[in-house]
Design a protein around this motif. Structure first.
Motif, PDB file in Angstrom:
ATOM      1  N   ASP A 157      51.441  25.346  44.070  1.00 25.85           N
ATOM      2  CA  ASP A 157      52.061  26.616  44.456  1.00 25.85           C
ATOM      3  C   ASP A 157      52.177  26.726  45.980  1.00 25.85           C
ATOM      4  N   ARG A 158      51.131  26.296  46.675  1.00 26.05           N
ATOM      5  CA  ARG A 158      51.135  26.385  48.135  1.00 26.05           C
ATOM      6  C   ARG A 158      52.209  25.482  48.731  1.00 26.05           C
ATOM      7  N   LEU A 159      52.322  24.255  48.214  1.00 25.22           N
ATOM      8  CA  LEU A 159      53.324  23.318  48.741  1.00 25.22           C
ATOM      9  C   LEU A 159      54.734  23.848  48.508  1.00 25.22           C
ATOM     10  N   ALA A 160      54.964  24.428  47.344  1.00 26.29           N
ATOM     11  CA  ALA A 160      56.292  24.990  47.051  1.00 26.29           C
ATOM     12  C   ALA A 160      56.614  26.169  47.974  1.00 26.29           C
ATOM     13  N   PHE A 161      55.588  26.929  48.361  1.00 27.50           N
ATOM     14  CA  PHE A 161      55.788  28.067  49.262  1.00 27.50           C
ATOM     15  C   PHE A 161      56.055  27.588  50.688  1.00 27.50           C
ATOM     16  N   TRP A 162      55.273  26.598  51.127  1.00 28.48           N
ATOM     17  CA  TRP A 162      55.482  26.044  52.474  1.00 28.48           C
ATOM     18  C   TRP A 162      56.864  25.409  52.594  1.00 28.48           C
ATOM     19  N   LEU A 163      57.164  24.500  51.685  1.00 26.19           N
ATOM     20  CA  LEU A 163      58.381  23.685  51.777  1.00 26.19           C
ATOM     21  C   LEU A 163      59.467  24.270  50.879  1.00 26.19           C
ATOM     22  N   ALA A 185      54.515  36.526  52.321  1.00 23.16           N
ATOM     23  CA  ALA A 185      53.183  36.353  51.738  1.00 23.16           C
ATOM     24  C   ALA A 185      53.305  35.862  50.302  1.00 23.16           C
ATOM     25  N   LYS A 186      52.326  35.088  49.890  1.00 18.36           N
ATOM     26  CA  LYS A 186      52.278  34.640  48.499  1.00 18.36           C
ATOM     27  C   LYS A 186      50.839  34.749  48.004  1.00 18.36           C
ATOM     28  N   LEU A 187      50.696  35.299  46.831  1.00 22.59           N
ATOM     29  CA  LEU A 187      49.387  35.432  46.196  1.00 22.59           C
ATOM     30  C   LEU A 187      49.342  34.525  44.974  1.00 22.59           C
ATOM     31  N   VAL A 188      48.328  33.682  44.922  1.00 19.66           N
ATOM     32  CA  VAL A 188      48.145  32.778  43.779  1.00 19.66           C
ATOM     33  C   VAL A 188      46.802  33.108  43.142  1.00 19.66           C
ATOM     34  N   PRO A 192      38.055  29.094  44.291  1.00 19.58           N
ATOM     35  CA  PRO A 192      37.442  29.934  45.322  1.00 19.58           C
ATOM     36  C   PRO A 192      38.504  30.682  46.112  1.00 19.58           C
ATOM     37  N   LEU A 193      38.081  31.782  46.767  1.00 17.20           N
ATOM     38  CA  LEU A 193      39.020  32.558  47.567  1.00 17.20           C
ATOM     39  C   LEU A 193      39.317  31.818  48.865  1.00 17.20           C
ATOM     40  N   SER A 194      40.579  31.574  49.114  1.00 16.85           N
ATOM     41  CA  SER A 194      41.006  30.929  50.355  1.00 16.85           C
ATOM     42  C   SER A 194      42.205  31.681  50.895  1.00 16.85           C
ATOM     43  N   LEU A 195      42.131  32.042  52.178  1.00 16.16           N
ATOM     44  CA  LEU A 195      43.212  32.761  52.851  1.00 16.16           C
ATOM     45  C   LEU A 195      43.801  31.847  53.912  1.00 16.16           C
ATOM     46  N   GLN A 196      45.119  31.842  54.028  1.00 13.99           N
ATOM     47  CA  GLN A 196      45.762  30.957  54.997  1.00 13.99           C
ATOM     48  C   GLN A 196      46.928  31.658  55.684  1.00 13.99           C
TER      49      GLN A 196
END
Length: 375
Positions: A116-122, A206-209, A215-219
Protein backbone atom coordinates in the motif's frame (compact mmCIF):
# COMPACT_ATOMS: atom_id res chain seq x y z
CA UNK A 1 16.22 -8.88 -15.52
CA UNK A 2 13.57 -8.60 -12.83
CA UNK A 3 9.86 -8.10 -12.39
CA UNK A 4 9.86 -4.63 -14.00
CA UNK A 5 10.60 -6.34 -17.32
CA UNK A 6 7.44 -8.46 -17.18
CA UNK A 7 4.24 -7.84 -19.11
CA UNK A 8 0.88 -7.84 -17.30
CA UNK A 9 0.40 -11.46 -18.36
CA UNK A 10 3.85 -12.38 -16.95
CA UNK A 11 3.43 -10.88 -13.46
CA UNK A 12 5.54 -13.05 -11.15
CA UNK A 13 7.19 -15.08 -13.91
CA UNK A 14 10.67 -13.54 -13.46
CA UNK A 15 10.65 -15.10 -9.99
CA UNK A 16 9.03 -18.29 -11.29
CA UNK A 17 11.86 -18.52 -13.85
CA UNK A 18 14.42 -18.26 -11.05
CA UNK A 19 12.89 -21.45 -9.64
CA UNK A 20 13.05 -23.15 -13.03
CA UNK A 21 16.84 -22.64 -13.15
CA UNK A 22 17.04 -25.59 -10.74
CA UNK A 23 14.52 -27.71 -12.68
CA UNK A 24 16.15 -28.93 -15.86
CA UNK A 25 18.39 -27.74 -18.69
CA UNK A 26 19.88 -29.24 -21.85
CA UNK A 27 22.79 -30.85 -20.00
CA UNK A 28 21.32 -31.25 -16.50
CA UNK A 29 18.08 -33.24 -16.10
CA UNK A 30 15.40 -32.01 -13.70
CA UNK A 31 16.40 -32.75 -10.12
CA UNK A 32 20.10 -33.25 -10.88
CA UNK A 33 21.42 -29.71 -10.36
CA UNK A 34 21.04 -29.79 -6.58
CA UNK A 35 22.65 -33.24 -6.44
CA UNK A 36 25.63 -32.02 -8.48
CA UNK A 37 26.09 -29.00 -6.21
CA UNK A 38 25.81 -31.16 -3.08
CA UNK A 39 28.51 -33.49 -4.43
CA UNK A 40 30.74 -30.41 -4.70
CA UNK A 41 30.05 -29.65 -1.03
CA UNK A 42 27.49 -26.86 -1.46
CA UNK A 43 24.41 -26.84 0.76
CA UNK A 44 21.22 -25.62 -0.93
CA UNK A 45 20.18 -22.33 0.63
CA UNK A 46 23.42 -21.68 2.50
CA UNK A 47 25.85 -21.93 -0.46
CA UNK A 48 23.46 -22.14 -3.40
CA UNK A 49 20.85 -19.46 -3.70
CA UNK A 50 19.01 -17.09 -6.01
CA UNK A 51 16.84 -14.01 -5.64
CA UNK A 52 14.58 -11.94 -7.87
CA UNK A 53 14.04 -8.21 -7.45
CA UNK A 54 12.47 -5.44 -9.53
CA UNK A 55 15.57 -4.91 -11.72
CA UNK A 56 17.61 -8.10 -11.48
CA UNK A 57 17.79 -11.80 -10.78
CA UNK A 58 20.94 -13.02 -9.02
CA UNK A 59 22.26 -16.59 -8.88
CA UNK A 60 24.89 -17.29 -6.21
CA UNK A 61 27.29 -20.17 -5.69
CA UNK A 62 29.56 -19.96 -2.64
CA UNK A 63 32.19 -22.57 -3.51
CA UNK A 64 34.12 -24.45 -0.82
CA UNK A 65 37.18 -24.91 -3.07
CA UNK A 66 38.75 -23.50 -6.23
CA UNK A 67 39.97 -26.78 -7.68
CA UNK A 68 39.40 -27.39 -11.39
CA UNK A 69 36.46 -29.78 -10.96
CA UNK A 70 34.54 -27.45 -8.61
CA UNK A 71 35.11 -24.36 -10.74
CA UNK A 72 34.45 -26.07 -14.09
CA UNK A 73 31.25 -27.73 -12.86
CA UNK A 74 29.99 -24.49 -11.32
CA UNK A 75 30.63 -22.52 -14.51
CA UNK A 76 28.84 -25.24 -16.47
CA UNK A 77 25.78 -24.93 -14.21
CA UNK A 78 25.75 -21.14 -14.51
CA UNK A 79 26.04 -21.43 -18.29
CA UNK A 80 23.07 -23.79 -18.32
CA UNK A 81 21.08 -21.27 -16.28
CA UNK A 82 22.08 -18.43 -18.58
CA UNK A 83 20.88 -19.89 -21.85
CA UNK A 84 20.04 -23.59 -21.80
CA UNK A 85 17.04 -24.02 -19.50
CA UNK A 86 14.37 -26.33 -20.93
CA UNK A 87 11.34 -24.99 -18.95
CA UNK A 88 9.26 -28.10 -19.58
CA UNK A 89 5.49 -27.73 -18.98
CA UNK A 90 5.42 -30.71 -16.59
CA UNK A 91 8.30 -29.26 -14.55
CA UNK A 92 6.56 -25.87 -14.44
CA UNK A 93 3.39 -27.47 -13.11
CA UNK A 94 5.37 -29.35 -10.45
CA UNK A 95 6.94 -26.07 -9.28
CA UNK A 96 3.70 -24.06 -9.11
CA UNK A 97 2.89 -25.19 -5.58
CA UNK A 98 6.32 -24.08 -4.32
CA UNK A 99 6.01 -20.61 -5.87
CA UNK A 100 2.42 -20.19 -4.61
CA UNK A 101 3.47 -21.24 -1.10
CA UNK A 102 6.09 -18.47 -1.16
CA UNK A 103 3.38 -15.98 -2.11
CA UNK A 104 1.19 -17.14 0.79
CA UNK A 105 4.09 -16.98 3.26
CA UNK A 106 4.93 -13.44 2.16
CA UNK A 107 1.35 -12.19 2.48
CA UNK A 108 1.79 -10.94 6.06
CA UNK A 109 0.65 -7.63 7.60
CA UNK A 110 4.04 -5.92 7.10
CA UNK A 111 4.10 -6.92 3.42
CA UNK A 112 0.57 -5.68 2.80
CA UNK A 113 1.50 -2.34 4.40
CA UNK A 114 4.59 -2.19 2.17
CA UNK A 115 2.45 -2.74 -0.95
CA UNK A 116 0.00 0.00 0.00
CA UNK A 117 2.82 2.40 0.87
CA UNK A 118 4.68 1.78 -2.40
CA UNK A 119 1.51 2.34 -4.42
CA UNK A 120 0.94 5.63 -2.56
CA UNK A 121 4.52 6.83 -3.03
CA UNK A 122 4.83 5.83 -6.69
CA UNK A 123 1.33 6.82 -7.76
CA UNK A 124 0.71 5.95 -11.42
CA UNK A 125 4.19 4.41 -11.85
CA UNK A 126 5.19 0.88 -12.81
CA UNK A 127 6.93 -0.65 -9.73
CA UNK A 128 3.78 -1.06 -7.58
CA UNK A 129 2.22 -3.00 -10.47
CA UNK A 130 5.26 -5.30 -10.80
CA UNK A 131 5.95 -6.70 -7.35
CA UNK A 132 8.42 -9.59 -7.76
CA UNK A 133 6.13 -12.20 -6.17
CA UNK A 134 3.55 -11.44 -8.87
CA UNK A 135 -0.16 -12.12 -9.07
CA UNK A 136 -1.73 -15.35 -7.85
CA UNK A 137 -3.90 -15.79 -10.95
CA UNK A 138 -0.82 -15.63 -13.20
CA UNK A 139 1.19 -18.02 -11.01
CA UNK A 140 -1.70 -20.48 -10.98
CA UNK A 141 -2.27 -20.64 -14.72
CA UNK A 142 0.63 -19.18 -16.75
CA UNK A 143 1.82 -21.69 -19.36
CA UNK A 144 5.47 -22.67 -19.63
CA UNK A 145 5.62 -20.81 -22.95
CA UNK A 146 5.10 -17.44 -21.20
CA UNK A 147 8.03 -18.15 -18.86
CA UNK A 148 10.12 -19.22 -21.84
CA UNK A 149 9.25 -15.97 -23.66
CA UNK A 150 10.56 -13.95 -20.73
CA UNK A 151 13.67 -16.15 -20.62
CA UNK A 152 14.48 -15.76 -24.31
CA UNK A 153 13.82 -12.02 -24.26
CA UNK A 154 15.70 -10.94 -21.12
CA UNK A 155 18.30 -13.61 -20.30
CA UNK A 156 20.89 -12.32 -22.74
CA UNK A 157 24.67 -11.83 -22.59
CA UNK A 158 24.41 -8.05 -22.98
CA UNK A 159 22.37 -7.88 -19.74
CA UNK A 160 24.45 -10.38 -17.74
CA UNK A 161 27.43 -9.93 -15.43
CA UNK A 162 29.43 -12.84 -14.04
CA UNK A 163 31.34 -12.07 -10.84
CA UNK A 164 34.09 -14.43 -9.62
CA UNK A 165 35.99 -13.65 -6.42
CA UNK A 166 38.34 -16.02 -4.62
CA UNK A 167 41.79 -17.55 -4.45
CA UNK A 168 42.48 -18.33 -8.11
CA UNK A 169 44.59 -17.19 -11.05
CA UNK A 170 42.63 -14.40 -12.82
CA UNK A 171 44.00 -15.21 -16.29
CA UNK A 172 43.05 -18.86 -15.91
CA UNK A 173 39.57 -17.97 -14.66
CA UNK A 174 39.07 -15.54 -17.53
CA UNK A 175 40.01 -18.26 -20.01
CA UNK A 176 37.55 -20.69 -18.40
CA UNK A 177 34.73 -18.13 -18.55
CA UNK A 178 35.43 -17.31 -22.21
CA UNK A 179 35.52 -21.00 -23.10
CA UNK A 180 32.25 -21.75 -21.31
CA UNK A 181 30.24 -18.60 -22.21
CA UNK A 182 31.76 -17.62 -25.56
CA UNK A 183 29.03 -19.32 -27.59
CA UNK A 184 26.16 -17.61 -25.74
CA UNK A 185 24.21 -15.46 -28.19
CA UNK A 186 20.87 -13.68 -27.68
CA UNK A 187 17.82 -15.41 -29.10
CA UNK A 188 15.93 -12.17 -29.81
CA UNK A 189 16.71 -8.53 -30.69
CA UNK A 190 17.40 -6.22 -27.72
CA UNK A 191 14.07 -5.48 -25.98
CA UNK A 192 12.88 -1.98 -25.09
CA UNK A 193 13.38 -1.13 -21.44
CA UNK A 194 10.18 -0.65 -19.42
CA UNK A 195 8.72 2.83 -19.00
CA UNK A 196 8.60 3.39 -15.24
CA UNK A 197 6.39 6.47 -15.56
CA UNK A 198 7.02 10.02 -14.39
CA UNK A 199 6.89 11.07 -10.76
CA UNK A 200 3.44 12.54 -10.22
CA UNK A 201 3.05 16.15 -9.08
CA UNK A 202 1.88 15.87 -5.48
CA UNK A 203 0.27 18.22 -3.06
CA UNK A 204 -0.24 17.44 0.62
CA UNK A 205 -1.86 13.99 0.71
CA UNK A 206 -2.47 11.45 3.44
CA UNK A 207 -3.08 7.73 3.40
CA UNK A 208 -4.23 5.54 6.26
CA UNK A 209 -3.55 1.81 6.15
CA UNK A 210 -5.14 -0.43 8.76
CA UNK A 211 -3.64 -3.90 9.22
CA UNK A 212 -4.42 -6.13 12.16
CA UNK A 213 -1.17 -7.12 13.85
CA UNK A 214 0.96 -4.35 12.32
CA UNK A 215 2.72 -1.87 14.65
CA UNK A 216 1.84 1.81 14.44
CA UNK A 217 4.17 3.62 12.05
CA UNK A 218 3.82 7.23 10.94
CA UNK A 219 5.68 8.62 7.94
CA UNK A 220 6.10 11.90 6.10
CA UNK A 221 7.48 11.42 2.59
CA UNK A 222 8.81 13.94 0.06
CA UNK A 223 8.85 12.54 -3.50
CA UNK A 224 11.26 13.69 -6.20
CA UNK A 225 12.54 12.55 -9.58
CA UNK A 226 15.12 9.74 -9.40
CA UNK A 227 18.79 10.68 -9.26
CA UNK A 228 20.35 9.01 -12.30
CA UNK A 229 23.46 11.21 -12.44
CA UNK A 230 26.82 9.42 -12.88
CA UNK A 231 28.91 8.22 -9.95
CA UNK A 232 31.63 10.87 -9.61
CA UNK A 233 33.85 12.19 -6.83
CA UNK A 234 31.81 15.40 -6.75
CA UNK A 235 28.52 13.50 -6.45
CA UNK A 236 29.93 11.31 -3.68
CA UNK A 237 30.95 14.42 -1.75
CA UNK A 238 27.46 15.86 -2.19
CA UNK A 239 25.92 12.59 -0.98
CA UNK A 240 28.30 12.50 2.00
CA UNK A 241 27.39 16.03 3.09
CA UNK A 242 23.73 15.04 2.86
CA UNK A 243 24.30 11.88 4.92
CA UNK A 244 26.04 13.94 7.61
CA UNK A 245 23.02 16.24 7.74
CA UNK A 246 20.70 13.27 8.17
CA UNK A 247 23.02 11.90 10.87
CA UNK A 248 22.74 15.15 12.87
CA UNK A 249 18.95 15.12 12.59
CA UNK A 250 18.75 11.44 13.53
CA UNK A 251 20.92 11.98 16.61
CA UNK A 252 18.62 14.80 17.69
CA UNK A 253 15.60 12.55 17.22
CA UNK A 254 17.35 9.79 19.17
CA UNK A 255 18.02 12.19 22.05
CA UNK A 256 14.33 13.14 22.16
CA UNK A 257 13.41 9.45 22.19
CA UNK A 258 15.68 8.79 25.19
CA UNK A 259 14.31 11.64 27.30
CA UNK A 260 11.90 11.00 30.20
CA UNK A 261 8.35 10.59 28.89
CA UNK A 262 9.41 10.88 25.22
CA UNK A 263 6.74 11.85 22.65
CA UNK A 264 7.65 8.86 20.40
CA UNK A 265 9.20 5.42 20.72
CA UNK A 266 11.66 6.13 17.92
CA UNK A 267 12.12 8.28 14.84
CA UNK A 268 14.53 8.58 11.92
CA UNK A 269 15.04 10.31 8.58
CA UNK A 270 16.75 9.11 5.42
CA UNK A 271 16.65 9.25 1.64
CA UNK A 272 16.47 6.36 -0.80
CA UNK A 273 16.08 5.61 -4.49
CA UNK A 274 12.96 3.64 -5.41
CA UNK A 275 13.87 1.27 -8.26
CA UNK A 276 15.01 4.17 -10.52
CA UNK A 277 11.41 5.42 -10.56
CA UNK A 278 11.60 8.07 -7.84
CA UNK A 279 13.58 9.38 -4.92
CA UNK A 280 11.95 9.48 -1.50
CA UNK A 281 13.04 11.44 1.55
CA UNK A 282 11.37 9.93 4.58
CA UNK A 283 10.73 10.91 8.17
CA UNK A 284 9.41 7.85 9.98
CA UNK A 285 8.04 7.73 13.54
CA UNK A 286 7.03 4.83 15.79
CA UNK A 287 4.61 5.73 18.53
CA UNK A 288 2.09 4.55 21.06
CA UNK A 289 -1.32 4.56 19.31
CA UNK A 290 -2.91 7.01 21.75
CA UNK A 291 -0.03 9.49 21.33
CA UNK A 292 0.34 9.46 17.55
CA UNK A 293 -0.42 13.18 17.13
CA UNK A 294 2.13 14.20 19.78
CA UNK A 295 4.73 11.90 18.24
CA UNK A 296 4.28 13.15 14.70
CA UNK A 297 4.27 16.78 15.83
CA UNK A 298 7.55 16.40 17.75
CA UNK A 299 9.36 14.70 14.87
CA UNK A 300 8.07 17.16 12.27
CA UNK A 301 9.05 20.07 14.52
CA UNK A 302 12.64 18.80 14.73
CA UNK A 303 12.73 18.35 10.96
CA UNK A 304 11.60 21.93 10.45
CA UNK A 305 14.14 23.15 13.00
CA UNK A 306 17.08 21.58 11.16
CA UNK A 307 15.85 22.96 7.82
CA UNK A 308 15.33 26.47 9.18
CA UNK A 309 18.36 26.83 11.46
CA UNK A 310 20.82 24.27 10.13
CA UNK A 311 23.34 22.39 12.30
CA UNK A 312 26.10 23.41 14.71
CA UNK A 313 29.80 22.80 14.13
CA UNK A 314 30.08 20.55 17.20
CA UNK A 315 27.20 18.41 15.92
CA UNK A 316 28.77 18.14 12.48
CA UNK A 317 32.20 17.29 13.94
CA UNK A 318 30.70 14.52 16.06
CA UNK A 319 29.11 12.85 13.04
CA UNK A 320 32.35 13.22 11.04
CA UNK A 321 34.25 11.52 13.88
CA UNK A 322 31.70 8.69 14.04
CA UNK A 323 31.80 8.11 10.30
CA UNK A 324 35.62 8.32 10.25
CA UNK A 325 35.87 5.66 12.97
CA UNK A 326 33.60 3.33 11.00
CA UNK A 327 35.55 3.82 7.76
CA UNK A 328 38.87 3.27 9.55
CA UNK A 329 37.54 0.02 11.00
CA UNK A 330 36.45 -1.09 7.52
CA UNK A 331 39.86 -0.25 6.07
CA UNK A 332 41.65 -2.10 8.88
CA UNK A 333 39.48 -5.16 8.26
CA UNK A 334 39.92 -5.25 4.48
CA UNK A 335 41.81 -8.55 4.56
CA UNK A 336 39.05 -10.27 6.54
CA UNK A 337 36.28 -9.68 3.99
CA UNK A 338 34.85 -12.91 2.61
CA UNK A 339 34.56 -13.62 -1.12
CA UNK A 340 30.76 -13.71 -0.83
CA UNK A 341 30.71 -10.26 0.81
CA UNK A 342 32.94 -8.82 -1.91
CA UNK A 343 30.86 -10.44 -4.67
CA UNK A 344 27.69 -8.98 -3.14
CA UNK A 345 29.31 -5.53 -3.15
CA UNK A 346 30.06 -5.83 -6.87
CA UNK A 347 26.56 -7.12 -7.65
CA UNK A 348 24.98 -4.30 -5.63
CA UNK A 349 26.96 -1.74 -7.62
CA UNK A 350 25.63 -2.88 -11.00
CA UNK A 351 22.03 -1.73 -10.82
CA UNK A 352 23.05 1.74 -9.59
CA UNK A 353 26.01 2.10 -11.99
CA UNK A 354 28.35 2.60 -9.05
CA UNK A 355 32.13 2.37 -9.19
CA UNK A 356 33.37 -0.29 -6.76
CA UNK A 357 35.99 1.19 -4.44
CA UNK A 358 38.05 -0.37 -1.65
CA UNK A 359 37.65 0.55 2.04
CA UNK A 360 40.98 2.39 1.84
CA UNK A 361 39.75 4.44 -1.12
CA UNK A 362 36.50 5.18 0.70
CA UNK A 363 38.44 6.48 3.72
CA UNK A 364 40.70 8.61 1.54
CA UNK A 365 37.81 10.22 -0.36
CA UNK A 366 35.99 10.80 2.94
CA UNK A 367 38.94 12.69 4.40
CA UNK A 368 39.16 14.86 1.28
CA UNK A 369 35.42 15.57 1.37
CA UNK A 370 35.21 16.60 5.05
CA UNK A 371 38.40 18.67 5.17
CA UNK A 372 37.33 22.12 6.34
CA UNK A 373 33.62 21.22 6.09
CA UNK A 374 31.39 23.83 7.76
CA UNK A 375 27.75 23.74 8.83
Amino acid sequence: AGSLMETDAQSGLAHFLEHMAFNGSKSVPEGDMIKILERLGLAFGADTNASTDFNETVYKLDLPRTDADTVDTSLMLLRETAGNLTIEPAAVDRERGVVLSEERARDAPAYRVYKDRLAFWLKGQLPPQRLPIGKVEVLQSAPASLIADFYRTWYRPDRATLVAIGDFDPAEMEAKIKARFGDWTPATPPPALPDLGAVAHRGPEAKLVVESGAPLSLQIAWMAAPDISPDTAAKRREDLVERLGFAVLNRRLSSIGRAPQPPFLGAGAFKSQQYHAAQVTLLTVNAEPARWREALTAAAQEQRRVVQYGVRQDELDREIDEMRASLKADAAGTATRTPSEMAAEVIDSLDDDQVVTSPAQDLQSFEQAVKGLKP
